[in-house]
Design an enzyme around this catalytic site. Structure first.
Site, mmCIF file in Angstrom:
data_model
loop_
_atom_site.group_PDB
_atom_site.id
_atom_site.type_symbol
_atom_site.label_atom_id
_atom_site.label_comp_id
_atom_site.label_asym_id
_atom_site.label_seq_id
_atom_site.Cartn_x
_atom_site.Cartn_y
_atom_site.Cartn_z
ATOM 1 N N ARG A 80 -6.935 -6.075 6.883
ATOM 2 C CA ARG A 80 -5.595 -5.984 7.452
ATOM 3 C C ARG A 80 -5.687 -5.671 8.942
ATOM 4 N NH1 ARG A 80 -3.608 -1.676 6.216
ATOM 5 N NH2 ARG A 80 -5.104 -0.927 4.659
ATOM 6 N N TYR A 208 -6.173 -13.432 5.174
ATOM 7 C CA TYR A 208 -6.817 -12.375 4.417
ATOM 8 C C TYR A 208 -5.863 -11.426 3.696
ATOM 9 C CZ TYR A 208 -10.443 -9.290 2.897
ATOM 10 O OH TYR A 208 -11.307 -8.588 2.109
ATOM 11 N N LYS A 217 1.223 -5.796 0.116
ATOM 12 C CA LYS A 217 1.619 -4.728 1.033
ATOM 13 C C LYS A 217 2.942 -5.055 1.727
ATOM 14 C CE LYS A 217 -2.460 -2.798 0.302
ATOM 15 N NZ LYS A 217 -2.685 -1.689 -0.590
ATOM 16 N N HIS A 237 2.325 3.619 -2.450
ATOM 17 C CA HIS A 237 0.937 3.133 -2.479
ATOM 18 C C HIS A 237 0.172 3.967 -3.513
ATOM 19 C CE1 HIS A 237 -2.877 2.190 0.107
ATOM 20 N NE2 HIS A 237 -2.695 1.298 -0.833
ATOM 21 N N SER A 259 -6.288 3.182 1.405
ATOM 22 C CA SER A 259 -7.073 2.020 1.003
ATOM 23 C C SER A 259 -8.561 2.371 0.980
ATOM 24 C CB SER A 259 -6.864 0.880 1.987
ATOM 25 O OG SER A 259 -5.515 0.484 1.992
ATOM 26 N N CYS A 261 -10.366 4.248 -1.016
ATOM 27 C CA CYS A 261 -10.763 5.625 -1.337
ATOM 28 C C CYS A 261 -11.008 5.784 -2.834
ATOM 29 C CB CYS A 261 -9.710 6.619 -0.884
ATOM 30 S SG CYS A 261 -9.811 7.017 0.865
ATOM 31 N N ASP A 286 -2.810 0.091 -7.485
ATOM 32 C CA ASP A 286 -2.524 0.102 -6.043
ATOM 33 C C ASP A 286 -1.083 0.466 -5.693
ATOM 34 O OD1 ASP A 286 -3.497 -0.230 -3.387
ATOM 35 O OD2 ASP A 286 -2.563 -2.201 -3.269
ATOM 36 N N ARG A 378 -13.938 -8.288 -1.458
ATOM 37 C CA ARG A 378 -12.952 -7.998 -2.510
ATOM 38 C C ARG A 378 -13.113 -8.893 -3.719
ATOM 39 N NH1 ARG A 378 -8.889 -3.818 -1.398
ATOM 40 N NH2 ARG A 378 -9.462 -3.128 0.675
HETATM 41 O O1 SAT Z 1 -5.911 -6.199 2.244
HETATM 42 S S1 SAT Z 1 -5.095 -5.279 1.417
HETATM 43 O O2 SAT Z 1 -4.079 -4.646 2.233
HETATM 44 O O3 SAT Z 1 -4.443 -6.020 0.361
HETATM 45 C C1 SAT Z 1 -6.122 -4.125 0.729
HETATM 46 C C2 SAT Z 1 -5.905 -2.721 1.109
HETATM 47 O O4 SAT Z 1 -5.844 -2.381 2.288
HETATM 48 O O5 SAT Z 1 -5.794 -1.872 0.194
HETATM 49 MN MN MN Z 2 -4.039 -0.413 -1.264
#
Ligand code: SAT
Ligand code: MN
Length: 593
Positions: A80, A208, A217, A237, A259, A261, A286, A378
């Site tokens: 991100r 991405y 998000k 979140h 994110s 963690c 998530d 990922r």
């Molecule tokens: O790239 S994402 O935002 O979907 C993954 C994350 O930051 O948790």
């Molecule tokens: Mn996340």
């Protein structure tokens, strides 16, 4: 125009608002073709074949990983981009001091220039999708227009995509309008813009994850949080899990962590041997949407349909359920590939292979300094693959939440677990959450930043008002969940983790569950309630008790520094920083001195 008419004739809807919006956006982007996605299996096969032909997806070894593919993103497009993410509200104050802001008119005109003709020679996929279980009062319809077959295939896993979304939408016009174009991936021309008042997202120049899969998000958190405030619910979140005790009672917990963690690991936790008969069920890993139920409790649904999890570190010890989940029908992004066409990443089980193809497609040899898989590589996997998937995951009402957990990645200061004194104090714990930054976003890794409720990059309006919303919801929830804070990541002076984490987190989780049912002891400290000696079940845990003592210890000096840094954050929030939270900080300061 003729092409346009054919596309419309074949559209699986007669919804006038939807048809006219697609027509307008296609006229702007000028794709060669418009393809409406229906979410069918036949379509998945067709799009996958096309993605393979065009090099977007690489088939993996189909014997070892049936239905699995690898995607390599552009090396400049791997996470991100918070500095290129904008909240476009009429006034800057509505976006607040923690968001980048652009005036909506300016944002539309800037991005219109970028989108103009951007899909020439490309296909525009119309992706109708549903966030939330079918029939849920919280379910929301989004339509993503994208020129990326990778995005269309990922959205198919991550959301309830296709016909079910169009059926729910019927002839209504209140759908989220998402426009996405990969562009030429030039970071100078990359913008992720949110228009909360228009329920619209325009994303240009990235393919991405959270930049491009607009349901996640962008809609479920940034636009969702804005809607949540206006409509009186929470878009958070948070993971959602159910803890089943040996007597068959299941207690549901929601947990916010920044994110990367370990949220996915925690959501799929397998209790250690000592906890025979206990079971953890995953509802979501998530995002949680939560509303007050008729019974006065807080009820949560997972708006998603799959997992977009961090690959490195995932293995049969850290997360066996994730390993089972990614055994088939999974899209991997930026992981390394073995000689026999399987996937690999740092922290996978077994010996490091001698040779690999790294995440950029280059030959890689054991001992090489560079990582074979990107740290933010990922997997996109359907939740139905998860052996620990909760039966309640498709329940339109969701699950009742008994406890909320806030957790950050902190090497010092924050003890293993705390229970707040009450709702307001719990909101303070969440509001002051700090965490060391990770690879999930572009930027420096490992510096502590304040990340309220793990929502810093995901709150679609003014952060001070967001915290105010949390405080105000107390009056609307007659039976609120108890609030806790955890830190799995505390380190000793010599830099080693004090707590083993992973499955052993069950010990902390059990205390949390028992506390929320008022059936285990605790002890009041300056910071909140903590387990007193004997309350935390440590039997069979193979680490010296001094380590646990250190993990749970409270240092007055560290807390004085912490409060200083919290104060700076409240200052940054400015006039909207809730007075009630400032008072919590002052009270703690008084207790400390
Ligand atoms: O790239 S994402 O935002 O979907 C993954 C994350 O930051 O948790
Ligand atoms: Mn996340």
């Amino acid at each position: 125009m003729a092409k346009q008419e054919t596309a419309e004739a074949s559209a699986p809807t007669r919804n006038p608002a939807l048809l006219s919006w697609v027509r307008d956006m296609a006229a702007l982007c000028k794709p060669d073709r418009v393809v409406w996605c229906d979410g069918s299996e036949e379509e998945r096969v067709r799009l996958t074949e096309y993605a393979v032909e065009t090099g977007v997806l690489i088939p993996l070894n189909q014997k070892k990983r049936p239905g699995c593919y690898l995607h390599r993103s552009n090396p400049n497009d791997v996470a991100r981009v918070e500095h290129l993410t904008f909240i476009c509200t009429p006034s800057k104050d509505e976006a607040g001091p923690t968001n980048n802001w652009m005036e909506p008119g300016e944002a539309y005109s800037k991005l219109t220039k970028l989108f103009d003709g951007s899909m020439k020679d490309r296909t525009l996929y119309v992706v109708p999708y549903l966030m939330g279980p079918v029939g849920s009062p919280l379910a929301k319809v989004g339509i993503e227009l994208t020129d990326s077959v990778y995005v269309a295939l990922n959205m198919r896993i991550m959301t309830r995509m296709g016909k079910q979304a169009l059926d729910l939408l019927g002839n209504h016009s209140d759908f989220n309008r998402g426009l996405h174009c990969t562009g030429d991936l030039n970071p100078e021309r990359r913008y992720i813009c949110h228009f909360p008042q228009d329920n619209t997202i325009w994303s240009f120049g990235s393919g991405y994850g959270g930049n491009a899969l607009l349901g996640k998000k962008c809609l479920a958190l940034r636009i969702g949080s804005y809607l949540g405030r206006t409509e009186g619910w929470f878009a958070e979140h948070m993971l959602i899990l159910g803890v089943e005790s040996p007597d068959g009672q299941t207690t549901y917990v929601a947990g916010a962590f920044p994110s990367a963690c370990g949220k996915t690991n925690f959501a799929m936790l397998i209790p250690p041997k000592r906890f025979a008969g206990w079971k953890v069920w995953t509802v979501g890993d998530d995002i949680a949407w939560m509303r007050v139920g008729k019974d006065g409790r807080l009820w949560a649904v997972n708006p998603e349909n799959g997992y977009f999890g961090v690959a490195p570190g995932t293995n049969f010890a850290s997360n066996p359920n994730a390993m089972a989940t990614i055994a088939k029908d999974t899209i991997f992004t930026n992981v390394a590939m073995t000689k026999d066409g399987d996937v690999w990443w740092e922290g996978m089980d077994g010996p490091v292979p001698d040779e690999l193809i790294d995440w950029q497609g280059r030959p890689w040899k054991k001992g090489c300094q560079e990582k074979a898989a990107h740290p933010n590589s990922r997997f996109t996997a359907p939740m139905n693959n998860n052996p620990a998937l909760s039966r309640a995951v498709n329940d339109p009402d969701g699950v009742p939440i008994s406890a909320i957990i806030f957790g950050g990645r902190r090497a010092t200061t924050v003890p293993l677990v705390l229970q707040s004194f009450n709702w307001g104090h719990g909101v303070f714990l969440g509001a002051t959450l700090g965490s060391e930054t990770t690879a999930a976003a572009t930027g420096k890794v490992g510096v502590v930043r304040r990340d309220p409720m793990a929502m810093l990059p995901f709150t679609g309006y003014n952060m001070g008002q967001y915290l105010q919303h949390w405080l105000q919801m107390q009056t609307k929830i007659p039976y609120p969940p108890k609030i806790f804070q955890v830190n799995w990541f505390r380190k000793s002076k010599d830099g080693k983790f004090l707590w083993p984490g992973f499955g052993e987190n069950m010990r902390v989780l059990k205390w949390i569950v028992d506390r929320s049912h008022v059936r285990v002891g605790g002890q009041e400290t300056l910071l909140g309630w903590v387990p007193k000696a004997g309350d935390l079940d440590l039997s069979g845990l193979d680490i010296p008790s001094e380590l646990v003592d250190e993990a749970t210890s409270i240092s007055t000096q560290e807390w004085k520094e912490e409060l200083q840094s919290q104060g700076e954050f409240f200052e940054l929030l400015g006039k909207h920083a809730p007075e009630a939270l400032q008072l919590q900080r002052k009270l703690l300061l008084a207790r400390l001195s």
